[in-house]
Design a protein around this motif. Structure first.
Motif, short mmCIF file in Angstrom:
data_model
loop_
_atom_site.label_atom_id
_atom_site.label_comp_id
_atom_site.label_asym_id
_atom_site.label_seq_id
_atom_site.Cartn_x
_atom_site.Cartn_y
_atom_site.Cartn_z
N VAL B 176 13.12 6.68 -0.65
CA VAL B 176 11.70 7.00 -0.86
C VAL B 176 11.49 7.47 -2.30
O VAL B 176 10.57 7.04 -3.00
N TRP B 177 12.39 8.34 -2.76
CA TRP B 177 12.26 8.88 -4.12
C TRP B 177 12.30 7.75 -5.14
O TRP B 177 11.46 7.66 -6.02
N LEU B 178 13.30 6.84 -4.96
CA LEU B 178 13.49 5.80 -5.97
C LEU B 178 12.39 4.74 -5.90
O LEU B 178 11.72 4.45 -6.91
N PHE B 179 12.17 4.17 -4.70
CA PHE B 179 11.31 2.99 -4.62
C PHE B 179 9.83 3.34 -4.50
O PHE B 179 8.98 2.59 -4.98
N ALA B 180 9.53 4.47 -3.85
CA ALA B 180 8.11 4.79 -3.66
C ALA B 180 7.59 5.69 -4.78
O ALA B 180 6.48 5.51 -5.26
N PRO B 187 5.62 1.27 -0.29
CA PRO B 187 5.03 2.46 0.34
C PRO B 187 6.12 3.36 0.94
O PRO B 187 7.18 2.87 1.32
N SER B 188 5.85 4.67 1.00
CA SER B 188 6.89 5.62 1.38
C SER B 188 6.99 5.82 2.88
O SER B 188 7.94 6.41 3.36
N GLY B 189 6.02 5.36 3.66
CA GLY B 189 6.14 5.54 5.09
C GLY B 189 4.90 5.08 5.83
O GLY B 189 3.92 4.66 5.22
N GLY B 190 4.96 5.18 7.15
CA GLY B 190 3.86 4.76 7.98
C GLY B 190 3.91 3.26 8.24
O GLY B 190 4.87 2.59 7.87
N ALA B 205 4.60 -5.79 6.73
CA ALA B 205 5.79 -6.30 6.05
C ALA B 205 6.19 -5.39 4.90
O ALA B 205 7.37 -5.06 4.73
N SER B 206 5.21 -4.96 4.09
CA SER B 206 5.57 -4.13 2.94
C SER B 206 6.02 -2.74 3.39
O SER B 206 6.87 -2.13 2.75
N HIS B 207 5.46 -2.25 4.50
CA HIS B 207 5.90 -0.94 5.00
C HIS B 207 7.22 -1.03 5.73
O HIS B 207 7.86 -0.02 5.98
N LEU B 208 7.60 -2.26 6.11
CA LEU B 208 8.85 -2.44 6.85
C LEU B 208 10.06 -2.44 5.92
O LEU B 208 11.16 -2.09 6.34
N VAL B 209 9.85 -2.82 4.64
CA VAL B 209 10.99 -3.06 3.75
C VAL B 209 11.90 -1.85 3.64
O VAL B 209 13.11 -1.96 3.87
N LEU B 210 11.35 -0.69 3.32
CA LEU B 210 12.21 0.48 3.11
C LEU B 210 12.92 0.95 4.38
O LEU B 210 14.15 1.08 4.38
N SER B 289 8.14 7.94 9.10
CA SER B 289 6.99 8.02 10.01
C SER B 289 6.67 6.66 10.62
O SER B 289 5.52 6.28 10.72
N TRP B 290 7.69 5.92 10.96
CA TRP B 290 7.50 4.61 11.60
C TRP B 290 7.02 4.85 13.04
O TRP B 290 7.63 5.65 13.75
N PRO B 291 5.94 4.19 13.47
CA PRO B 291 5.37 4.54 14.79
C PRO B 291 6.16 3.96 15.95
O PRO B 291 5.58 3.39 16.88
N GLY B 292 7.47 4.08 15.92
CA GLY B 292 8.30 3.48 16.96
C GLY B 292 8.68 4.49 18.02
O GLY B 292 8.25 5.64 18.02
#
Lengths: 288, 342
Positions: B176-180, B187-190, B205-210, B289-292
């Motif tokens: 999160v620190w590096l990419f977001a 994006p850092s989460g959600g 898709a973009s929120h899934l990458v990290l 914070s992935w809604p799984g």
């Protein structure tokens, strides 16, 4: 997490392996020293708040930097390692005692007791460790003991299998038969002939379990289900660094993680060498 | 063993899948799953009964602090808390079979709905991560196996051991620190951007990458080390040496012969990685914070939501058993000597 054991493969020279074992030993010794000696000797307060020096990046005065209330992170990491290591060692010892007792009981009883006990071990292996650990901690509220119990109760299963297999294999050896036909009592056979064979295996399993236990403790603490924040463990340190990280300061997160990784690799390195010594024939096997 | 291999049916028929034995194996495993789930759910109830957890207080929530003792006693009777452990467990089990898993006290909705809404996102995350881990792990493992003890091998192996020791939540936070934060590329989460409420494929898709990347990296060491081991062993086997002796290109030998036989032991263990995948998902979904369903498990644990926790533990156990079945089916298919008798 799977066990990590340095594997000696054909291509790696003996000297490289010896170097690896020596490095591991030095790191483990340093960790033990830091954990046992530093807190009473240096007499520094790891909770000492210095709001004038908050979130300083790593420097000569603070090699790991300071956290969001100005506490020195190197000191916090050493104290965190102390708590994590303590929890890890106690949990590993408890798990090994349970596992050894259950495994020995199953092997010694044989018959339906053996079958039922080992089937139960199989069944509880089907529940992911961390999930069962989370469940236990959630039910018993956060604190040190629930974490120890939760890690111990999820980790004895593999030890029970190892010990049972070892006892069964020892029991079929000729010298055990000879002792029994020579009139040795059950107790004497168990203590004199079986225990010396089982102890190294159980001890190795215990050592290999320490990094696991630390890993699980830190995961539980990170999720906010483990140790309370005033008993900062490595997991709690990462957890409480989240706010600073999202503000862009990386050092309060980075260093506690390294304090988990480096001792884990060192312990695994030593345990790997030990395992090769007591199970020389299994050398080429990859154990994960 | 199977009729599929009888020669008279010709080459086409010989390639047909042995459905009969596979179905019988699945049936046997389904039968074995019944006692497992019974014991696990009973164990869950027994742990809860032994703990200081009080379902009445959990149910009443903050209202329980001000409620009169009479009301609490009435609630206690209504919830059936006073009845013996086995009776409560049996009642939960029978209503679970009709699809009623009780109500989640934190999310204030039926447990079945919580699972239904969230399980898809978890499967998406886990499947993506697993696929990436298999592809990347195979590539790195083959690279390492090519020259055992060489610098590529040592670098890859050291990296694998280090990643194995690194806690996934820590890797997630650093990612999160590096990419977001630093690079600002992801994006850092959600699941979606905070501004938009609609769930679109591009956003997901973009929120899934990290999260998927971090989960894949946490599963990677295992694949790398096993593929390296399998391919390394296969390189010394007779078929591979035979292929070399026939003068085949190194590439063909490595990918066509060594990788094929080296992947076999990896294949059988793929399904047995479900527990580790669940463990990783518990941490990764929480970080991002992935809604799984794994993030819901952690929420349920934080607020001691017993009905949700019990159902999710049973679900995870069922997933592990399914993974084991898939592993055995794959192995039986890949290596006919193994068969489907397990």
């Amino acid at each position: 997490m799977a066990d990590i054991v340095w594997r000696a493969h054909g291509g790696v020279r003996r000297s490289t392996r010896a170097w690896r074992v020596r490095t591991s030993a030095v790191i483990v010794a340093a960790v033990v020293l830091a954990v046992l000696v530093v807190p009473p000797l240096v007499n520094l307060d790891e909770q000492a708040v210095d709001l004038a020096a908050k979130l300083r990046p790593p420097s000569l005065a603070h090699p790991f930097g300071t956290d969001d209330v100005g506490r020195d992170l190197l000191l916090r990491c050493v104290y965190g390692l102390r708590v994590s290591l303590l929890v890890g060692v106690v949990a590993a010892v408890v798990a090994t005692v349970i596992g050894t007792a259950v495994g020995a009981l199953a092997a010694a009883s044989g018959g339906w007791v053996d079958r039922i006990v080992m089937r139960l071990v199989d069944i509880f292996s089907s529940v992911p460790h961390l999930l069962l650990g989370i469940f236990i901690v959630a039910m018993f509220r956060p604190g040190v003991w629930p974490v120890v119990v939760s890690v111990a109760l999820t980790h004895w299963l593999s030890t029970a299998r190892i010990v049972r297999a070892e006892v069964l294999s020892l029991r079929s050896r000729p010298y055990v038969d000879a002792a029994i036909s020579g009139g040795a009592s059950r107790l004497r056979v168990a203590v004199r002939h079986l225990l010396p064979g089982v102890l190294p295996q159980a001890g190795l399993a215990a050592v290999l379990m320490v990094p696991h236990a630390i890993w699980h403790e830190s995961a539980l603490s990170f999720l906010g289900l483990g140790l309370p924040t005033h008993q900062a463990s490595l997991g709690t340190l990462v957890q409480s660094a989240r706010g600073s990280l999202l503000a862009g300061d990386w050092w309060p997160t980075l260093f506690p993680g390294l304090f988990i990784i480096v001792p884990t690799l060192a312990i695994a390195g030593l345990a790997g060498a030990w395992r090769e010594r007591i199970n020389p024939r299994r050398r080429s096997e990859l154990m994960l | 063993m199977t009729s599929a291999i009888s020669g008279a049916q010709g080459k086409r028929a010989a390639r047909r899948l042995p459905w009969g034995p596979m179905a019988r194996l699945a049936g046997r495993r389904a039968l074995f799953a019944v006692p497992v789930l019974l014991v696990v759910t009973f164990g869950v109830f027994a742990i809860a009964a032994a703990s200081p957890f009080d379902p009445v207080k959990a149910y009443a929530g903050t209202a329980g602090l001000t409620a009169s003792q009479d009301n609490l006693d009435q609630l206690r009777a209504n919830l059936g808390v006073d009845r013996p452990l086995a009776a409560r467990w049996w009642e939960w089990l029978t209503s679970a079979l009709t699809g009623d898993l009780g109500d989640s006290s934190t999310l204030r909705q039926p447990v079945a709905d919580v699972i239904g809404e969230r399980v898809g996102w978890s499967v998406l995350l886990a499947a993506t991560a697993f696929l990436v881990a298999i592809l990347l792990g195979t590539a790195l493992g083959v690279l390492a196996a090519r020259r055992p003890g060489g610098w590529v091998d040592r670098a890859v192996t050291s990296l694998a051991y280090t990643l194995e020791a690194a806690p996934p939540f820590w890797l997630g936070l650093l990612a999160v620190w590096l990419f977001a934060l630093k690079l600002g590329v992801l994006p850092s989460g959600g699941l979606t951007d905070t501004a938009s409420s609609a769930v679109t494929a591009g956003q997901v898709a973009s929120h899934l990458v990290l999260p998927a990347g971090v989960l894949a990296v946490s599963q990677l060491p295992w694949f790398v080390l096993y593929v390296r081991q399998g391919v390394g062993d296969a390189l010394g086997d007779d078929p591979v040496r035979g292929a070399r002796a026939r003068g085949l290109a190194e590439r063909t030998v490595l990918l066509g012969h060594a990788l094929r036989s080296g992947m076999l032991p990896v294949l059988t263990l793929i399904g047995s990685r479900v527990p580790e995948l669940i463990t990783g998902a518990l941490l990764v979904e929480t970080v991002f914070s992935w809604p799984g369903i794994a993030a819901a498990t952690v929420q349920a644990a934080t607020s001691v939501d017993f009905p949700l926790l019990a159902a999710l533990t049973a679900l995870a156990t069922a997933a592990v058993l399914l993974g084991n079945l898939v592993a055995d089916l794959l192995y039986g298919l890949a290596d006919p000597r193994v068969g489907f008798d397990g």
